[in-house]
Design a protein around this motif. Structure first.
Motif, PDB file in Angstrom:
ATOM      1  N   LYS A   1       0.818  -1.207   0.000  1.00  0.00           N
ATOM      2  CA  LYS A   1       0.000   0.000   0.000  1.00  0.00           C
ATOM      3  C   LYS A   1       0.856   1.265   0.000  1.00  0.00           C
ATOM      4  O   LYS A   1       0.542   2.233  -0.670  1.00  0.00           O
ATOM      5  N   ARG A   2       1.937   1.245   0.762  1.00  0.00           N
ATOM      6  CA  ARG A   2       2.812   2.414   0.837  1.00  0.00           C
ATOM      7  C   ARG A   2       4.259   2.006   0.571  1.00  0.00           C
ATOM      8  O   ARG A   2       4.694   0.946   1.013  1.00  0.00           O
ATOM      9  N   SER A   3       5.009   2.903  -0.079  1.00  0.00           N
ATOM     10  CA  SER A   3       6.393   2.568  -0.431  1.00  0.00           C
ATOM     11  C   SER A   3       7.282   2.464   0.798  1.00  0.00           C
ATOM     12  O   SER A   3       8.248   1.709   0.809  1.00  0.00           O
ATOM     13  N   ASN A   4       6.967   3.190   1.867  1.00  0.00           N
ATOM     14  CA  ASN A   4       7.783   3.122   3.089  1.00  0.00           C
ATOM     15  C   ASN A   4       7.140   2.259   4.170  1.00  0.00           C
ATOM     16  O   ASN A   4       7.594   2.271   5.317  1.00  0.00           O
ATOM     17  N   ARG A   5       6.095   1.540   3.835  1.00  0.00           N
ATOM     18  CA  ARG A   5       5.371   0.661   4.756  1.00  0.00           C
ATOM     19  C   ARG A   5       4.815   1.412   5.967  1.00  0.00           C
ATOM     20  O   ARG A   5       4.666   0.861   7.045  1.00  0.00           O
TER      21      ARG A   5
ATOM     22  N   ARG B   1       6.240   3.688   7.751  1.00  0.00           N
ATOM     23  CA  ARG B   1       7.249   4.002   8.769  1.00  0.00           C
ATOM     24  C   ARG B   1       8.390   4.778   8.121  1.00  0.00           C
ATOM     25  O   ARG B   1       8.522   4.811   6.906  1.00  0.00           O
ATOM     26  N   SER B   2       9.228   5.362   8.936  1.00  0.00           N
ATOM     27  CA  SER B   2      10.395   6.073   8.402  1.00  0.00           C
ATOM     28  C   SER B   2      11.691   5.475   8.925  1.00  0.00           C
ATOM     29  O   SER B   2      12.712   6.126   8.940  1.00  0.00           O
ATOM     30  N   LYS B   3      11.662   4.220   9.350  1.00  0.00           N
ATOM     31  CA  LYS B   3      12.830   3.626   9.982  1.00  0.00           C
ATOM     32  C   LYS B   3      13.826   3.042   8.997  1.00  0.00           C
ATOM     33  O   LYS B   3      14.961   2.783   9.355  1.00  0.00           O
ATOM     34  N   GLY B   4      13.424   2.790   7.776  1.00  0.00           N
ATOM     35  CA  GLY B   4      14.326   2.145   6.835  1.00  0.00           C
ATOM     36  C   GLY B   4      14.493   0.689   7.199  1.00  0.00           C
ATOM     37  O   GLY B   4      13.526  -0.020   7.402  1.00  0.00           O
ATOM     38  N   GLY B   5      15.727   0.222   7.365  1.00  0.00           N
ATOM     39  CA  GLY B   5      15.962  -1.170   7.705  1.00  0.00           C
ATOM     40  C   GLY B   5      16.642  -1.341   9.045  1.00  0.00           C
ATOM     41  O   GLY B   5      17.454  -2.229   9.210  1.00  0.00           O
ATOM     42  N   LYS B   6      16.348  -0.475  10.004  1.00  0.00           N
ATOM     43  CA  LYS B   6      17.106  -0.500  11.259  1.00  0.00           C
ATOM     44  C   LYS B   6      16.546  -1.424  12.323  1.00  0.00           C
ATOM     45  O   LYS B   6      17.082  -1.471  13.423  1.00  0.00           O
ATOM     46  N   GLY B   7      15.463  -2.131  12.061  1.00  0.00           N
ATOM     47  CA  GLY B   7      14.916  -3.037  13.074  1.00  0.00           C
ATOM     48  C   GLY B   7      13.854  -2.352  13.904  1.00  0.00           C
ATOM     49  O   GLY B   7      12.998  -1.667  13.377  1.00  0.00           O
ATOM     50  N   HIS B   8      13.909  -2.518  15.230  1.00  0.00           N
ATOM     51  CA  HIS B   8      12.899  -1.933  16.102  1.00  0.00           C
ATOM     52  C   HIS B   8      13.187  -0.466  16.387  1.00  0.00           C
ATOM     53  O   HIS B   8      14.325  -0.011  16.304  1.00  0.00           O
ATOM     54  N   SER B   9      12.139   0.257  16.757  1.00  0.00           N
ATOM     55  CA  SER B   9      12.290   1.625  17.233  1.00  0.00           C
ATOM     56  C   SER B   9      11.461   1.766  18.508  1.00  0.00           C
ATOM     57  O   SER B   9      10.537   0.992  18.748  1.00  0.00           O
TER      58      SER B   9
ATOM     59  N   VAL C   1      -4.158  16.695  11.018  1.00  0.00           N
ATOM     60  CA  VAL C   1      -2.710  16.846  10.934  1.00  0.00           C
ATOM     61  C   VAL C   1      -2.217  16.295   9.605  1.00  0.00           C
ATOM     62  O   VAL C   1      -1.343  16.878   8.971  1.00  0.00           O
ATOM     63  N   VAL C   2      -2.777  15.172   9.187  1.00  0.00           N
ATOM     64  CA  VAL C   2      -2.490  14.598   7.879  1.00  0.00           C
ATOM     65  C   VAL C   2      -3.811  14.387   7.147  1.00  0.00           C
ATOM     66  O   VAL C   2      -4.862  14.287   7.772  1.00  0.00           O
ATOM     67  N   LYS C   3      -3.745  14.341   5.845  1.00  0.00           N
ATOM     68  CA  LYS C   3      -4.932  14.143   5.026  1.00  0.00           C
ATOM     69  C   LYS C   3      -4.920  12.743   4.432  1.00  0.00           C
ATOM     70  O   LYS C   3      -3.858  12.156   4.235  1.00  0.00           O
ATOM     71  N   VAL C   4      -6.083  12.230   4.114  1.00  0.00           N
ATOM     72  CA  VAL C   4      -6.193  10.966   3.400  1.00  0.00           C
ATOM     73  C   VAL C   4      -5.896  11.255   1.936  1.00  0.00           C
ATOM     74  O   VAL C   4      -6.509  12.139   1.337  1.00  0.00           O
ATOM     75  N   ARG C   5      -4.911  10.531   1.382  1.00  0.00           N
ATOM     76  CA  ARG C   5      -4.508  10.786   0.003  1.00  0.00           C
ATOM     77  C   ARG C   5      -4.956   9.663  -0.911  1.00  0.00           C
ATOM     78  O   ARG C   5      -5.170   8.534  -0.474  1.00  0.00           O
ATOM     79  N   ALA C   6      -5.069   9.971  -2.188  1.00  0.00           N
ATOM     80  CA  ALA C   6      -5.452   8.980  -3.184  1.00  0.00           C
ATOM     81  C   ALA C   6      -4.323   7.973  -3.356  1.00  0.00           C
ATOM     82  O   ALA C   6      -3.183   8.200  -2.952  1.00  0.00           O
ATOM     83  N   GLU C   7      -4.645   6.844  -3.985  1.00  0.00           N
ATOM     84  CA  GLU C   7      -3.686   5.741  -4.095  1.00  0.00           C
ATOM     85  C   GLU C   7      -2.430   6.134  -4.862  1.00  0.00           C
ATOM     86  O   GLU C   7      -1.320   5.814  -4.445  1.00  0.00           O
ATOM     87  N   ASP C   8      -2.572   6.853  -5.976  1.00  0.00           N
ATOM     88  CA  ASP C   8      -1.389   7.222  -6.754  1.00  0.00           C
ATOM     89  C   ASP C   8      -0.540   8.269  -6.024  1.00  0.00           C
ATOM     90  O   ASP C   8       0.679   8.267  -6.108  1.00  0.00           O
ATOM     91  N   GLU C   9      -1.173   9.164  -5.259  1.00  0.00           N
ATOM     92  CA  GLU C   9      -0.416  10.137  -4.475  1.00  0.00           C
ATOM     93  C   GLU C   9       0.289   9.467  -3.298  1.00  0.00           C
ATOM     94  O   GLU C   9       1.341   9.892  -2.857  1.00  0.00           O
ATOM     95  N   ARG C  10      -0.316   8.406  -2.789  1.00  0.00           N
ATOM     96  CA  ARG C  10       0.196   7.713  -1.618  1.00  0.00           C
ATOM     97  C   ARG C  10       1.500   6.989  -1.927  1.00  0.00           C
ATOM     98  O   ARG C  10       2.437   7.019  -1.138  1.00  0.00           O
ATOM     99  N   LYS C  11       1.578   6.355  -3.077  1.00  0.00           N
ATOM    100  CA  LYS C  11       2.730   5.522  -3.394  1.00  0.00           C
ATOM    101  C   LYS C  11       3.935   6.335  -3.859  1.00  0.00           C
ATOM    102  O   LYS C  11       5.061   5.934  -3.668  1.00  0.00           O
TER     103      LYS C  11
END
Length: 95
Positions: free
Chosen positions: A4-8, A10-18, A79-89
């Protein structure tokens, strides 16, 4: 599986737990890289009085208030808006 989202979400990348933080509104525990952080300044002095004090050269301290919102509360409060699918990815353009 579809993504659904390119960053899943989250903004953690591949660092494991936060670490977890608590939502300011509902109290839900959310990963620190997933929460929506809102920073604002709190004025302790009336605006008209603050203007006079600044004119006389006084320094007026204003504490910084940090609020953490889970995704559902952030959407509810705008605070954030619901975005369309193409804007989301696709990543948002830099301003």
């Amino acid at each position: 599986m579809t993504k659904k989202r390119s960053n899943r979400g989250r903004s953690k990348g591949g660092k494991g737990h936060s670490s977890l933080v608590q939502c300011t509104n509902c109290g839900r525990w959310v990963p620190r890289d997933k929460v929506k952080k809102v920073t604002s300044r709190l004025s302790l002095v009336d605006p008209s009085l603050a203007k006079e004090l600044r004119a006389s050269g006084a320094y007026i301290a204003s504490p910084t208030v940090i609020k953490y919102y889970c995704v559902s509360c952030a959407v509810y409060y705008g605070v954030v808006k619901v975005r369309a699918e193409d804007e989301r990815k696709s990543p948002e353009p830099l301003r």
